[in-house]
Motif scaffolding. Sequence first.
Motif, PDB file in Angstrom:
ATOM      1  N   ASN A  47       0.852  -1.170   0.000  1.00  0.00           N
ATOM      2  CA  ASN A  47       0.000   0.000   0.000  1.00  0.00           C
ATOM      3  C   ASN A  47       0.896   1.231   0.000  1.00  0.00           C
ATOM      4  O   ASN A  47       1.756   1.353   0.869  1.00  0.00           O
ATOM      5  CB  ASN A  47      -0.880  -0.046   1.256  1.00  0.00           C
TER       6      ASN A  47
ATOM      7  N   ASP B 169      -1.248  -5.455   0.213  1.00  0.00           N
ATOM      8  CA  ASP B 169      -2.651  -5.710  -0.065  1.00  0.00           C
ATOM      9  C   ASP B 169      -2.875  -6.068  -1.526  1.00  0.00           C
ATOM     10  O   ASP B 169      -3.972  -5.954  -2.031  1.00  0.00           O
ATOM     11  CB  ASP B 169      -3.537  -4.539   0.357  1.00  0.00           C
TER      12      ASP B 169
ATOM     13  N   GLN C 130      -4.574   4.383  -6.763  1.00  0.00           N
ATOM     14  CA  GLN C 130      -4.781   3.903  -5.405  1.00  0.00           C
ATOM     15  C   GLN C 130      -4.340   4.953  -4.388  1.00  0.00           C
ATOM     16  O   GLN C 130      -5.009   5.171  -3.384  1.00  0.00           O
ATOM     17  CB  GLN C 130      -4.043   2.598  -5.135  1.00  0.00           C
TER      18      GLN C 130
ATOM     19  N   VAL D  83      -6.746   6.395  -1.498  1.00  0.00           N
ATOM     20  CA  VAL D  83      -6.373   6.212  -0.096  1.00  0.00           C
ATOM     21  C   VAL D  83      -6.258   7.558   0.617  1.00  0.00           C
ATOM     22  O   VAL D  83      -6.776   7.741   1.722  1.00  0.00           O
ATOM     23  CB  VAL D  83      -5.069   5.392   0.021  1.00  0.00           C
TER      24      VAL D  83
ATOM     25  N   LEU E 278      -9.710   8.947   1.228  1.00  0.00           N
ATOM     26  CA  LEU E 278     -10.403   8.215   2.289  1.00  0.00           C
ATOM     27  C   LEU E 278      -9.813   8.521   3.668  1.00  0.00           C
ATOM     28  O   LEU E 278     -10.550   8.611   4.658  1.00  0.00           O
ATOM     29  CB  LEU E 278     -10.369   6.714   2.024  1.00  0.00           C
TER      30      LEU E 278
ATOM     31  N   ALA F 186      -4.783   3.952   8.114  1.00  0.00           N
ATOM     32  CA  ALA F 186      -4.281   3.486   6.820  1.00  0.00           C
ATOM     33  C   ALA F 186      -3.816   2.035   6.872  1.00  0.00           C
ATOM     34  O   ALA F 186      -4.002   1.284   5.912  1.00  0.00           O
ATOM     35  CB  ALA F 186      -3.141   4.379   6.331  1.00  0.00           C
TER      36      ALA F 186
ATOM     37  N   ASP G 193      -5.103  -0.351   8.291  1.00  0.00           N
ATOM     38  CA  ASP G 193      -6.246  -1.268   8.273  1.00  0.00           C
ATOM     39  C   ASP G 193      -6.950  -1.322   6.916  1.00  0.00           C
ATOM     40  O   ASP G 193      -7.921  -2.059   6.750  1.00  0.00           O
ATOM     41  CB  ASP G 193      -7.266  -0.875   9.349  1.00  0.00           C
ATOM     42  N   PHE G 194      -6.504  -0.527   5.947  1.00  0.00           N
ATOM     43  CA  PHE G 194      -7.147  -0.510   4.634  1.00  0.00           C
ATOM     44  C   PHE G 194      -6.991  -1.867   3.949  1.00  0.00           C
ATOM     45  O   PHE G 194      -5.899  -2.418   3.892  1.00  0.00           O
ATOM     46  CB  PHE G 194      -6.534   0.564   3.738  1.00  0.00           C
ATOM     47  N   ARG G 195      -8.102  -2.380   3.433  1.00  0.00           N
ATOM     48  CA  ARG G 195      -8.125  -3.587   2.598  1.00  0.00           C
ATOM     49  C   ARG G 195      -9.111  -3.321   1.471  1.00  0.00           C
ATOM     50  O   ARG G 195     -10.070  -2.568   1.632  1.00  0.00           O
ATOM     51  CB  ARG G 195      -8.599  -4.813   3.389  1.00  0.00           C
ATOM     52  N   SER G 196      -8.900  -3.989   0.366  1.00  0.00           N
ATOM     53  CA  SER G 196      -9.734  -3.741  -0.806  1.00  0.00           C
ATOM     54  C   SER G 196     -11.194  -4.137  -0.599  1.00  0.00           C
ATOM     55  O   SER G 196     -12.077  -3.625  -1.273  1.00  0.00           O
ATOM     56  CB  SER G 196      -9.162  -4.456  -2.030  1.00  0.00           C
TER      57      SER G 196
ATOM     58  N   PHE H 212     -15.890   2.364   6.224  1.00  0.00           N
ATOM     59  CA  PHE H 212     -15.339   3.721   6.234  1.00  0.00           C
ATOM     60  C   PHE H 212     -16.328   4.733   6.799  1.00  0.00           C
ATOM     61  O   PHE H 212     -15.989   5.893   6.992  1.00  0.00           O
ATOM     62  CB  PHE H 212     -14.913   4.147   4.822  1.00  0.00           C
TER      63      PHE H 212
ATOM     64  N   LEU I 292     -13.789  -0.416  -1.359  1.00  0.00           N
ATOM     65  CA  LEU I 292     -12.577   0.290  -1.772  1.00  0.00           C
ATOM     66  C   LEU I 292     -12.137  -0.202  -3.149  1.00  0.00           C
ATOM     67  O   LEU I 292     -11.792   0.604  -4.021  1.00  0.00           O
ATOM     68  CB  LEU I 292     -11.475   0.065  -0.734  1.00  0.00           C
TER      69      LEU I 292
END
Length: 139
Positions: A49, A56, A65, A69, A72, A80, A82-85, A93, A126
Amino acid sequence: MGISIAEMLGLELPEEQPGDADAAGQDTDGQDPAGRAEAGSPSSSESENPATGAGDGVEKDDPVQEAVVVALLAESNVPAEDFRSDLTLEGDFDLDAIGRYAVVASIEQDLRVTLKDSEVEDAATLADLIALVRQSQRG
């Protein structure tokens, strides 16, 4: 065919002139539309990421991306790392309609793209939002 989200929020997007950018969305000066330097080595395609370095399954130097990101991060309380697609825009979110369109306006301004309202409303995750932005860049 109507007004863009950026225009509704009072943001002005620069008009692209023929020859301003190539097919990959890169300016002719070797920078992407957001002013970041163009990746110069084959090692730039890694599964990290760009905001966090967390893996990811996406490219490290992916301007789409990165723009999503960053937008968001500005509108949600999800860290950040913890972001997953598969995170949902509404549930994970916690984006209401105004938050969703603030994210979209930021993306539109950063990448100089226009996203259709109906398609933005259909984006649930996402990954969906990233795919929508990539599709809008292709034409």
